[in-house]
Motif scaffolding. Structure first.
Motif, short mmCIF file in Angstrom:
data_model
loop_
_atom_site.label_atom_id
_atom_site.label_comp_id
_atom_site.label_asym_id
_atom_site.label_seq_id
_atom_site.Cartn_x
_atom_site.Cartn_y
_atom_site.Cartn_z
N LEU A 78 -12.96 28.05 4.19
CA LEU A 78 -11.98 27.21 4.72
C LEU A 78 -10.47 27.17 3.97
CD1 LEU A 78 -14.46 24.05 5.39
CD2 LEU A 78 -13.17 25.44 7.07
N GLY A 79 -10.78 27.33 2.62
CA GLY A 79 -9.40 27.40 1.78
C GLY A 79 -8.69 28.64 2.30
N LEU A 80 -9.38 29.75 2.25
CA LEU A 80 -8.53 30.95 2.81
C LEU A 80 -7.99 30.63 4.11
CD1 LEU A 80 -7.95 33.80 2.06
CD2 LEU A 80 -9.84 34.92 3.31
N LEU A 81 -8.59 29.90 5.14
CA LEU A 81 -7.94 29.78 6.71
C LEU A 81 -6.73 28.77 6.38
CD1 LEU A 81 -7.99 30.04 9.39
CD2 LEU A 81 -9.89 28.15 9.36
N ALA A 82 -6.92 27.75 5.53
CA ALA A 82 -6.02 26.86 5.36
C ALA A 82 -4.81 27.38 4.68
CB ALA A 82 -6.19 25.74 4.50
N CYS A 83 -5.01 28.34 3.72
CA CYS A 83 -3.70 28.87 2.85
C CYS A 83 -3.15 29.95 3.94
CB CYS A 83 -4.28 29.66 1.58
SG CYS A 83 -4.69 28.63 0.53
N GLY A 84 -3.92 30.56 4.71
CA GLY A 84 -3.18 31.53 5.58
C GLY A 84 -2.52 30.88 6.70
N MET A 85 -2.92 29.50 6.96
CA MET A 85 -2.13 28.83 8.01
C MET A 85 -0.68 28.47 7.59
SD MET A 85 -4.93 26.90 10.04
CE MET A 85 -3.79 25.96 11.17
N LEU A 86 -1.08 27.85 6.18
CA LEU A 86 0.31 27.51 5.39
C LEU A 86 1.58 28.62 5.23
CD1 LEU A 86 -1.00 25.00 2.75
CD2 LEU A 86 -0.20 24.42 4.98
N TYR A 87 0.60 29.96 4.99
CA TYR A 87 1.73 30.88 4.74
C TYR A 87 2.31 31.42 5.85
CZ TYR A 87 3.39 35.63 3.61
OH TYR A 87 4.08 36.55 3.53
N LEU A 88 1.47 31.17 7.14
CA LEU A 88 2.09 31.83 8.51
C LEU A 88 3.52 30.78 8.66
CD1 LEU A 88 2.04 33.34 10.91
CD2 LEU A 88 0.28 31.94 11.79
N VAL A 89 3.20 29.37 8.53
CA VAL A 89 4.19 28.56 8.81
C VAL A 89 5.41 29.00 7.96
CG1 VAL A 89 4.94 26.17 8.59
CG2 VAL A 89 2.84 26.69 9.62
N ALA A 90 5.16 29.27 6.64
CA ALA A 90 6.20 29.31 5.77
C ALA A 90 7.13 30.72 6.09
CB ALA A 90 6.00 29.57 4.32
N TYR A 91 6.39 31.50 6.57
CA TYR A 91 6.72 32.95 6.91
C TYR A 91 7.63 32.90 8.11
CZ TYR A 91 6.94 37.78 8.42
OH TYR A 91 7.28 39.04 9.11
N VAL A 92 7.32 32.06 9.31
CA VAL A 92 7.97 32.01 10.42
C VAL A 92 9.27 31.23 10.17
CG1 VAL A 92 8.23 30.72 12.60
CG2 VAL A 92 5.86 32.05 12.15
#
Length: 211
Positions: free
Chosen positions: A84-98
């Motif tokens: 779950l932590g990996l998924l949450a961090c991945g989503m946050l990074y995706l938002v920041a990347y966009v």
């Protein structure tokens, strides 16, 4: 040297990438850049705190079961929290990347322009003559942020500018070049440009037309 964004597929067709229109006569681009995505995720979205939170949950879960199951038997129970932590961090990074890919910061001889917004793109123009001060602050991963204090009377929205804004300054929003590389050099360049602009006299429209 300003960075050339003409071949960047993430930039829409613009007269000059990062700017809403062609430069007026006499204005020159001094620098262009954008946030570093991972640093932006850490600085504005709390990526490090979220990762630490899920890691702490995983350690707590393993520790609470180790007495009954042993460390080896308890370890698999950490996997759901880590996943779950990996998924949450991945989503946050995706938002920041966009957000980072949709952003272009520009410093010219006349202004600071911020092309921002992933869903709704807008460009904020801050004339150098309307910038009271610029504060350089450290950012994650060796990056830095430059917060601009606009002159009194400037109408800026904290919500519209986020995350390109100094945190927690809601009453007096300060547009910020967030998490950029080589921030010290950019701040020095901005200071030189502002000094040069302040020392240059204003020309009236009639005088410019007569040239």
């Amino acid at each position: 040297m300003p960075r050339d964004y003409r071949d960047d597929p993430d930039i829409t067709i613009e007269p000059i990438p990062g700017l809403p229109g062609a430069l007026p006569r006499g204005e020159t681009i001094l620098w262009q850049g954008r946030p570093q995505p991972l640093a932006l995720a850490r600085a504005s979205l709390g990526l490090t705190w979220v990762a630490g939170y899920f890691a702490l949950l995983a350690v707590w879960r393993v520790g609470s079961l180790a007495a009954d199951l042993g460390w080896a038997g308890a370890m698999p129970y950490a996997l759901p929290f880590l996943g779950l932590g990996l998924l949450a961090c991945g989503m946050l990074y995706l938002v920041a990347y966009v957000q980072a890919r949709a952003t272009v910061y520009t410093i010219t001889t006349e202004r600071v322009a911020m092309r921002i917004g992933a869903a709704l793109t807008l460009t904020v123009n801050l004339p150098l003559t309307r910038i009271v001060s610029a504060d350089l602050g450290p950012g994650p991963g060796g990056t830095g942020s430059i917060s601009l204090t606009p002159a009194e009377g400037s109408r800026l929205s904290y919500a519209v500018l986020w995350p390109h804004i100094r945190p927690w300054r809601m009453r007096e929003p300060q547009p910020t070049l967030r998490c950029i590389e080589g921030a010290e050099k950019v701040a020095a360049l901005l200071g030189d440009a502002a000094t040069a602009r302040q020392s240059r006299p204003e020309l009236s429209a009639a005088a410019m037309a007569a040239e």
